[in-house]
Enzyme design. Structure first.
Site, PDB file in Angstrom:
ATOM      1  N   GLY A 117       0.838  -1.190   0.000  1.00 42.03           N
ATOM      2  CA  GLY A 117       0.000   0.000   0.000  1.00 42.03           C
ATOM      3  C   GLY A 117       0.874   1.241   0.000  1.00 42.03           C
ATOM      4  O   GLY A 117       2.046   1.167   0.366  1.00 42.03           O
ATOM      5  N   GLN A 156       2.967   9.984   1.654  1.00 39.46           N
ATOM      6  CA  GLN A 156       4.297   9.368   1.762  1.00 39.46           C
ATOM      7  C   GLN A 156       5.227   9.808   0.632  1.00 39.46           C
ATOM      8  O   GLN A 156       6.441   9.627   0.718  1.00 39.46           O
ATOM      9  CB  GLN A 156       4.174   7.838   1.768  1.00 39.46           C
ATOM     10  CG  GLN A 156       3.466   7.305   3.012  1.00 39.46           C
ATOM     11  CD  GLN A 156       3.305   5.807   2.967  1.00 39.46           C
ATOM     12  OE1 GLN A 156       2.343   5.300   2.391  1.00 39.46           O
ATOM     13  NE2 GLN A 156       4.236   5.085   3.556  1.00 39.46           N
ATOM     14  N   CYS A 196       5.828  -0.288   7.526  1.00 43.06           N
ATOM     15  CA  CYS A 196       5.466   0.918   6.792  1.00 43.06           C
ATOM     16  C   CYS A 196       6.673   1.352   5.971  1.00 43.06           C
ATOM     17  O   CYS A 196       7.793   1.378   6.487  1.00 43.06           O
ATOM     18  CB  CYS A 196       5.070   2.034   7.759  1.00 43.06           C
ATOM     19  SG  CYS A 196       4.580   3.571   6.946  1.00 43.06           S
ATOM     20  N   LEU A 197       6.448   1.687   4.720  1.00 43.49           N
ATOM     21  CA  LEU A 197       7.556   2.114   3.863  1.00 43.49           C
ATOM     22  C   LEU A 197       8.182   3.408   4.383  1.00 43.49           C
ATOM     23  O   LEU A 197       9.329   3.708   4.052  1.00 43.49           O
ATOM     24  CB  LEU A 197       7.069   2.295   2.422  1.00 43.49           C
ATOM     25  CG  LEU A 197       6.606   0.996   1.739  1.00 43.49           C
ATOM     26  CD1 LEU A 197       6.006   1.298   0.370  1.00 43.49           C
ATOM     27  CD2 LEU A 197       7.757   0.001   1.613  1.00 43.49           C
ATOM     28  N   HIS A 211      -4.557   1.232   7.580  1.00 41.83           N
ATOM     29  CA  HIS A 211      -3.211   1.807   7.743  1.00 41.83           C
ATOM     30  C   HIS A 211      -3.038   3.022   6.816  1.00 41.83           C
ATOM     31  O   HIS A 211      -2.535   4.069   7.238  1.00 41.83           O
ATOM     32  CB  HIS A 211      -2.183   0.703   7.434  1.00 41.83           C
ATOM     33  CG  HIS A 211      -0.749   1.127   7.359  1.00 41.83           C
ATOM     34  ND1 HIS A 211       0.229   0.616   8.193  1.00 41.83           N
ATOM     35  CD2 HIS A 211      -0.088   1.986   6.518  1.00 41.83           C
ATOM     36  CE1 HIS A 211       1.401   1.166   7.879  1.00 41.83           C
ATOM     37  NE2 HIS A 211       1.244   1.983   6.849  1.00 41.83           N
ATOM     38  N   GLU A 212      -3.480   2.881   5.571  1.00 43.36           N
ATOM     39  CA  GLU A 212      -3.356   3.998   4.609  1.00 43.36           C
ATOM     40  C   GLU A 212      -4.240   5.168   5.021  1.00 43.36           C
ATOM     41  O   GLU A 212      -3.849   6.337   4.878  1.00 43.36           O
ATOM     42  CB  GLU A 212      -3.722   3.554   3.194  1.00 43.36           C
ATOM     43  CG  GLU A 212      -2.895   2.416   2.598  1.00 43.36           C
ATOM     44  CD  GLU A 212      -1.415   2.575   2.771  1.00 43.36           C
ATOM     45  OE1 GLU A 212      -0.921   3.720   2.829  1.00 43.36           O
ATOM     46  OE2 GLU A 212      -0.721   1.550   2.884  1.00 43.36           O
ATOM     47  N   HIS A 223      -2.636   7.349   7.472  1.00 46.53           N
ATOM     48  CA  HIS A 223      -1.675   8.291   6.869  1.00 46.53           C
ATOM     49  C   HIS A 223      -2.381   9.602   6.476  1.00 46.53           C
ATOM     50  O   HIS A 223      -1.789  10.675   6.572  1.00 46.53           O
ATOM     51  CB  HIS A 223      -1.014   7.690   5.621  1.00 46.53           C
ATOM     52  CG  HIS A 223       0.152   6.785   5.899  1.00 46.53           C
ATOM     53  ND1 HIS A 223       1.290   7.188   6.578  1.00 46.53           N
ATOM     54  CD2 HIS A 223       0.387   5.487   5.559  1.00 46.53           C
ATOM     55  CE1 HIS A 223       2.157   6.182   6.647  1.00 46.53           C
ATOM     56  NE2 HIS A 223       1.626   5.132   6.028  1.00 46.53           N
TER      57      HIS A 223
HETATM   58  O1  GNR Z   1       3.978  -2.533   2.590  1.00 47.73           O
HETATM   59  C1  GNR Z   1       3.303  -2.426   3.608  1.00 47.73           C
HETATM   60  N1  GNR Z   1       2.998  -3.535   4.320  1.00 47.73           N
HETATM   61  C2  GNR Z   1       2.064  -3.545   5.352  1.00 47.73           C
HETATM   62  C3  GNR Z   1       2.018  -4.673   6.159  1.00 47.73           C
HETATM   63  C4  GNR Z   1       1.106  -4.760   7.175  1.00 47.73           C
HETATM   64  C5  GNR Z   1       0.241  -3.726   7.403  1.00 47.73           C
HETATM   65  C6  GNR Z   1       0.291  -2.583   6.629  1.00 47.73           C
HETATM   66  C7  GNR Z   1       1.193  -2.492   5.600  1.00 47.73           C
HETATM   67  S1  GNR Z   1       1.222  -1.084   4.609  1.00 47.73           S
HETATM   68  C8  GNR Z   1       2.885  -1.090   4.074  1.00 47.73           C
HETATM   69  C9  GNR Z   1       3.128  -0.004   3.032  1.00 47.73           C
HETATM   70  C10 GNR Z   1       2.916   1.345   3.654  1.00 47.73           C
HETATM   71  O2  GNR Z   1       3.687   1.896   4.374  1.00 47.73           O
HETATM   72  N2  GNR Z   1       1.784   1.948   3.383  1.00 47.73           N
HETATM   73  O3  GNR Z   1       1.512   3.139   3.930  1.00 47.73           O
HETATM   74 NI    NI Z   2       2.572   3.211   5.811  1.00 46.95          NI
END
Ligand code: GNR
Ligand code: NI
Length: 172
Positions: free
Chosen positions: A46, A51, A94-95, A136-137, A140
């Site tokens: 995601g 980001q 999270c990236l 999660h997104e 953000h």
């Molecule tokens: O790549 C991602 N893996 C992930 C794994 C478990 C729960 C959420 C994520 S999102 C993350 C990519 C990211 O930072 N998206 O904002």
């Molecule tokens: Ni993230």
């Protein structure tokens, strides 16, 4: 298509609240295509526009299994219409917090209304990783990171490691 630099914590830009998109136009489609390519390259499941420094309520996700065909989903202005009362713990990364992981409780199942890449209204039901990822997104969009959901002690440890990693990168 282009790879976009991903902002990593700590960085005040990750705390900025994202604004709704007014019109889904070619500029936005270019941004979303670049985000998708950036996400696949990272790799991640995601990516939210903030980001890559764009404070708009736009995300791309693809939670398809490695063995399946890609299943990219573009979500513009997503809203969670329904969420299950039952929660589920998932080990999140999270990236923007590279190499840091922690368990976070989120709604097990959600129903999301959004606009697709063409600006058409859509709705999807998600569970498992996709449900976790969309929540999660959406965090953000509010300037919230997964570490905001864990204990202060664990969060402090992760932020310390990220600051150290940034320092090392800066000095070489
Ligand atoms: O790549 C991602 N893996 C992930 C794994 C478990 C729960 C959420 C994520 S999102 C993350 C990519 C990211 O930072 N998206 O904002
Ligand atoms: Ni993230």
């Amino acid at each position: 298509m282009a790879l976009l630099p991903i902002i990593t914590a700590p960085d005040p830009r990750l705390r900025v609240k994202s604004e709704p998109v007014e019109t889904v136009d070619d500029d936005l489609r270019t941004l979303m295509d670049d985000m998708l390519q950036t996400m696949y390259d990272a790799p991640g499941v995601g990516l939210s526009a903030i980001q890559v420094g764009v404070a708009k309520r736009v995300m791309v996700v693809d939670c398809a299994d490695d063995r399946e065909d890609p299943q990219p989903i573009y979500l513009v202005n997503p809203v969670i219409r329904e969420a299950s009362d039952d929660l589920r713990a998932y080990e999140e990364g999270c990236l923007s917090l590279p190499e840091q992981y922690a368990e976070v409780d989120r709604h097990d199942r959600i129903t999301v209304d959004y606009l697709d890449r063409d600006g058409a209204p859509q709705s999807l039901e998600a569970d498992g990783l996709l449900s976790t990822c969309i929540q999660h997104e959406m965090d953000h969009f509010e300037g919230i990171l997964f570490v905001d959901h864990i204990s202060a002690l664990k969060r402090a440890m992760i932020m310390k490691r990220l600051k150290k990693a940034k320092k090392l990168k800066a000095t070489g």
